[in-house]
Design an enzyme around this catalytic site. Structure first.
Site, mmCIF file in Angstrom:
data_model
loop_
_atom_site.group_PDB
_atom_site.id
_atom_site.type_symbol
_atom_site.label_atom_id
_atom_site.label_comp_id
_atom_site.label_asym_id
_atom_site.label_seq_id
_atom_site.Cartn_x
_atom_site.Cartn_y
_atom_site.Cartn_z
ATOM 1 N N SER A 97 0.788 -1.244 0.024
ATOM 2 C CA SER A 97 0.151 -0.072 0.110
ATOM 3 C C SER A 97 0.772 1.278 0.230
ATOM 4 O O SER A 97 0.090 2.383 -0.061
ATOM 5 C CB SER A 97 -0.819 0.034 1.273
ATOM 6 O OG SER A 97 -2.042 -1.007 1.053
ATOM 7 N N LYS B 40 -0.401 3.715 -2.764
ATOM 8 C CA LYS B 40 -1.185 4.982 -2.458
ATOM 9 C C LYS B 40 -0.634 6.246 -2.252
ATOM 10 O O LYS B 40 -1.385 7.324 -2.265
ATOM 11 C CB LYS B 40 -2.160 4.406 -0.998
ATOM 12 C CG LYS B 40 -2.932 3.222 -1.423
ATOM 13 C CD LYS B 40 -3.534 2.806 -0.338
ATOM 14 C CE LYS B 40 -4.390 1.227 -0.687
ATOM 15 N NZ LYS B 40 -4.837 0.482 0.454
ATOM 16 N N SER C 119 -6.024 2.902 4.889
ATOM 17 C CA SER C 119 -5.501 2.373 3.794
ATOM 18 C C SER C 119 -6.689 1.652 3.142
ATOM 19 O O SER C 119 -6.549 0.445 2.486
ATOM 20 C CB SER C 119 -4.594 1.179 4.308
ATOM 21 O OG SER C 119 -3.500 1.086 2.846
ATOM 22 N N LYS D 94 3.225 6.245 5.443
ATOM 23 C CA LYS D 94 2.453 5.248 5.017
ATOM 24 C C LYS D 94 2.725 4.161 5.380
ATOM 25 O O LYS D 94 3.972 3.723 5.422
ATOM 26 C CB LYS D 94 2.093 5.452 3.517
ATOM 27 C CG LYS D 94 1.044 4.512 3.079
ATOM 28 C CD LYS D 94 -0.395 5.018 3.264
ATOM 29 C CE LYS D 94 -1.537 3.962 2.784
ATOM 30 N NZ LYS D 94 -1.547 2.708 3.807
#
Length: 387
Positions: free
Chosen positions: A136, A139, A195, A302
């Protein structure tokens, strides 16, 4: 003192050391001949030649090393310490001279990278250019591209396909429902904090338009930013249909650029975000999955996880006037990525403190300005109004 006093003192010293018991008879003042023997048990002592009728004041003989020194007597020193050119610096065993260098933290992640973006100094690297899935962390690029295409107040309607996509791929989600209408700002929080793959799917669908076009924009942006080892295949980093790849070094560079955008920086560092209920959508409460938030100076960025990528983390913090940005890829334990990131930040801060020795000008005045650092990252000039 009179000269005679000096003579008698020297004679007394000589007699006291060499004569027999009892007071010896001294030679007369002239001639320098030995005195005749006195009464029994007393022996006349001849004077040394150096003491008979001196031409001037009697000066006791001194050892050669002490005769008329040119200045104060200075004891001889070992060769290594005689007249040093500057202050004497005591050296210890090899490896112990100067301040102790902080020990480098142990890193069990498959790849790691930490850079001081203020100076361009790479503080840590482990397989930093090895291509691997980043889960992720993809993202971050999704949010970066959306902010170049959309306004924060734009409304996006969630479709059933967005919700089904997250469920079908067993992905994390933002608990969105089909028919809800949320702002781009809200959906970006839903993509970055919990997320949510449903949120990223909705954003990519609208601002591609469509998934393929949006992914093409992600890859074009990666090339424009110099991320030569980065390829995206979807907006969320899931391994299906293909998961794409990047490197720890590329993701650190992207994280640094993302943090230079005020909106994205604010989102990445938000610990909890609440969307109040309206006629257009339900109430949502999203908590950031980044457990490093709350530590001194930490800015985000993140988290990520898939079976193929392992536990991943992009992190950053401002310490001692320096911005530190790092990435961990392929960790096998979720908690350990946060512990490792914290140790790396503390260790890099210690290195910065050890290096901060002020320049002292030779004759007063202000310290000399520091030389420009080598290896500065060549980052594009970002216009937040465009992004």
């Amino acid at each position: 003192m009179p000269n005679g006093g000096i003579r008698l003192t020297v004679c007394a010293a000589v007699i006291g050391l060499t004569g027999p018991t009892g007071p010896p008879a001294l030679a007369g003042p002239t001639g320098g001949t030995p005195a005749s023997a006195g009464p029994a048990g007393r022996t006349a002592l001849a004077e040394p030649a150096s003491l008979t009728e001196p031409a001037g004041p009697v000066v006791p003989a001194e050892p050669a090393s002490l005769t008329e020194p040119a200045g104060p007597v200075v004891p001889a020193e070992p060769a290594s310490l005689t007249e040093p050119a500057g202050p004497v610096v005591l050296t210890g065993p090899a490896g112990l001279t100067g301040p102790a260098v902080p020990a480098e933290p142990a890193v069990s992640a498959r790849a790691a990278y930490l850079v001081d973006t203020t100076t361009g100094t790479v503080r840590f690297g482990k397989q930093a250019t090895r291509r691997m899935p980043v889960a992720s962390l993809a993202k971050i690029m999704t949010a970066y591209v959306v902010l170049r295409e959309a306004r924060l107040t734009d409304l996006v309607t969630v479709k059933a396909g967005d919700v089904a996509y997250a469920r079908r791929n067993d992905a994390t989600d933002a608990s969105l429902r089909a028919g809800e209408r949320l702002t781009v700002k809200d959906l970006l929080h839903g993509a970055m904090l919990p997320s949510g793959a449903d949120a990223t799917h909705a954003l990519a669908r609208v601002y591609g338009p469509g998934q393929k076009r949006f992914v093409a924009k992600m890859n074009a942006t990666a090339r424009s930013l110099g991320l030569a080892d980065t390829v995206y295949t979807n907006a969320d980093g899931l391994p299906r249909p293909r998961g794409g790849h990047s490197t720890a070094a590329d993701q650190a560079r992207l994280s640094d650029l993302a943090l230079r955008h005020p909106v994205l920086s604010a989102i990445a560092s938000t610990e909890r975000y609440v969307v109040r209920r309206t006629a257009a959508h339900r109430r949502h409460v999203w908590t950031n999955t980044n457990e490093l938030l709350g530590a001194p100076g930490v800015l985000g960025v993140k988290t990520g996880y898939t079976g193929a990528a392992g536990y991943c983390l992009a992190f950053a913090a401002d310490r001692d006037g320096h911005r530190l940005v790092g990435v961990l890829l392929g960790e096998t334990r979720s908690k350990r990525r946060f512990q490792t990131a914290g140790r790396l930040l503390d260790w890099a801060e210690d290195l910065i403190e050890d290096a901060q020795v002020p320049d002292v000008p030779p004759s007063g005045g202000d310290p000399a300005p520091p030389a420009p650092p080598d290896g500065l990252l060549e980052l594009p000039n970002l216009d937040s109004t465009v992004l």
